[in-house]
Design a protein around this motif. Sequence first.
Motif, short mmCIF file in Angstrom:
data_model
loop_
_atom_site.label_atom_id
_atom_site.label_comp_id
_atom_site.label_asym_id
_atom_site.label_seq_id
_atom_site.Cartn_x
_atom_site.Cartn_y
_atom_site.Cartn_z
N PHE A 131 12.07 8.92 5.53
CA PHE A 131 10.73 9.09 6.10
C PHE A 131 9.94 7.80 6.02
N LEU A 132 10.06 7.11 4.88
CA LEU A 132 9.33 5.85 4.69
C LEU A 132 9.74 4.82 5.73
N PHE A 133 11.06 4.64 5.95
CA PHE A 133 11.52 3.65 6.91
C PHE A 133 11.04 3.99 8.32
N ASN A 134 11.13 5.26 8.71
CA ASN A 134 10.68 5.67 10.04
C ASN A 134 9.18 5.41 10.20
N THR A 135 8.42 5.67 9.14
CA THR A 135 6.97 5.45 9.19
C THR A 135 6.66 3.97 9.33
N LEU A 136 7.35 3.14 8.56
CA LEU A 136 7.12 1.70 8.65
C LEU A 136 7.53 1.16 10.02
N ASN A 137 8.63 1.65 10.56
CA ASN A 137 9.07 1.21 11.89
C ASN A 137 8.05 1.60 12.95
N ALA A 138 7.46 2.79 12.80
CA ALA A 138 6.40 3.20 13.73
C ALA A 138 5.21 2.27 13.62
N LYS A 143 0.75 -10.48 12.74
CA LYS A 143 0.79 -10.62 11.29
C LYS A 143 1.03 -9.27 10.61
N THR A 144 0.38 -8.23 11.13
CA THR A 144 0.58 -6.89 10.57
C THR A 144 2.01 -6.42 10.80
N GLY A 145 2.54 -6.68 11.98
CA GLY A 145 3.91 -6.29 12.29
C GLY A 145 4.90 -6.99 11.39
N ARG A 146 4.70 -8.28 11.15
CA ARG A 146 5.62 -9.03 10.29
C ARG A 146 5.55 -8.51 8.85
N PHE A 147 4.33 -8.19 8.40
CA PHE A 147 4.17 -7.66 7.05
C PHE A 147 4.93 -6.34 6.90
N LEU A 148 4.78 -5.44 7.86
CA LEU A 148 5.46 -4.15 7.78
C LEU A 148 6.98 -4.31 7.85
N GLU A 149 7.45 -5.27 8.64
CA GLU A 149 8.89 -5.53 8.71
C GLU A 149 9.43 -5.98 7.35
N ASN A 150 8.70 -6.84 6.67
CA ASN A 150 9.12 -7.30 5.35
C ASN A 150 9.11 -6.17 4.33
N VAL A 151 8.10 -5.32 4.39
CA VAL A 151 8.04 -4.17 3.48
C VAL A 151 9.22 -3.24 3.73
N ALA A 152 9.52 -2.97 5.00
CA ALA A 152 10.64 -2.08 5.34
C ALA A 152 11.96 -2.67 4.85
N GLU A 153 12.18 -3.96 5.06
CA GLU A 153 13.42 -4.61 4.60
C GLU A 153 13.54 -4.54 3.09
N PHE A 154 12.42 -4.75 2.40
CA PHE A 154 12.42 -4.74 0.94
C PHE A 154 12.87 -3.38 0.41
N PHE A 155 12.27 -2.31 0.90
CA PHE A 155 12.61 -0.99 0.39
C PHE A 155 14.00 -0.54 0.87
#
Length: 225
Positions: free
Chosen positions: A18-25, A37-49
């Motif tokens: 659910f977390l990955f799908n939410t971050l991808n959205a 910048k927001t998109g890049r931040f969310l991509e990094n968070v998704a990759e991290f988790f």
Amino acid sequence: HLKDAQLKYLQAQINPHFLFNTLNAGVQLAMMEEADKTGRFLENVAEFFRYNVRKNDEDAALREEIHLVDNYVYILNVRFAGEILFTKEVDESLLNVRVPSMILQPLVENAFNYGIRNISWTGRIELSVYQKGGEICISIWDNGAGMEQERIDQVLSGRAQGAETDAGSNGVGMKNVMERLRLYFHDRARLGIFSEGKNTGTEVLIIIPEKADGELESEDDRCTE
């Protein structure tokens, strides 16, 4: 008990999915709104988790571990307005070396939380990976609060109490890293902590054998030239 364990394992998979799908959205929404910048931040968070979940109980290539550190430092610099100066010097011929997963990021996290987070000067963290004397040396250095020798001895002996040894914010701490290195390399890896004391910075140095079936050749725990 086996069925209960299997059920809990399957349940644990639901939240990350659910977390990955939410971050991808969120990434897609940022792209639509041209919020790069927001998109890049969310991509990094998704990759991290995603790495944390996927690599749990697995080994990894050094390149993957270093990429996770890059993700982590990027996230920190968004959270703390770019206050962390992070540099790395890596021998690219070592990027495919296999190590236990999640051994570098927890050490960088410690360097941030207990080394540079509360200092009054600009914090720096340096990651170095190099070869010496038939061994591979991985150094994480910070210019922060430093450690007294008594504390270093407590941490290395497993007698220390505190979040930096038992569990960081991601549940993986120094004690965990030391134990997994010991098991993975069959007691042939070493981890050292070096500091001259208060406000002098700290270096955590991991030394692993260059070849899985070779003997450790160097007696110098500092991996100095």
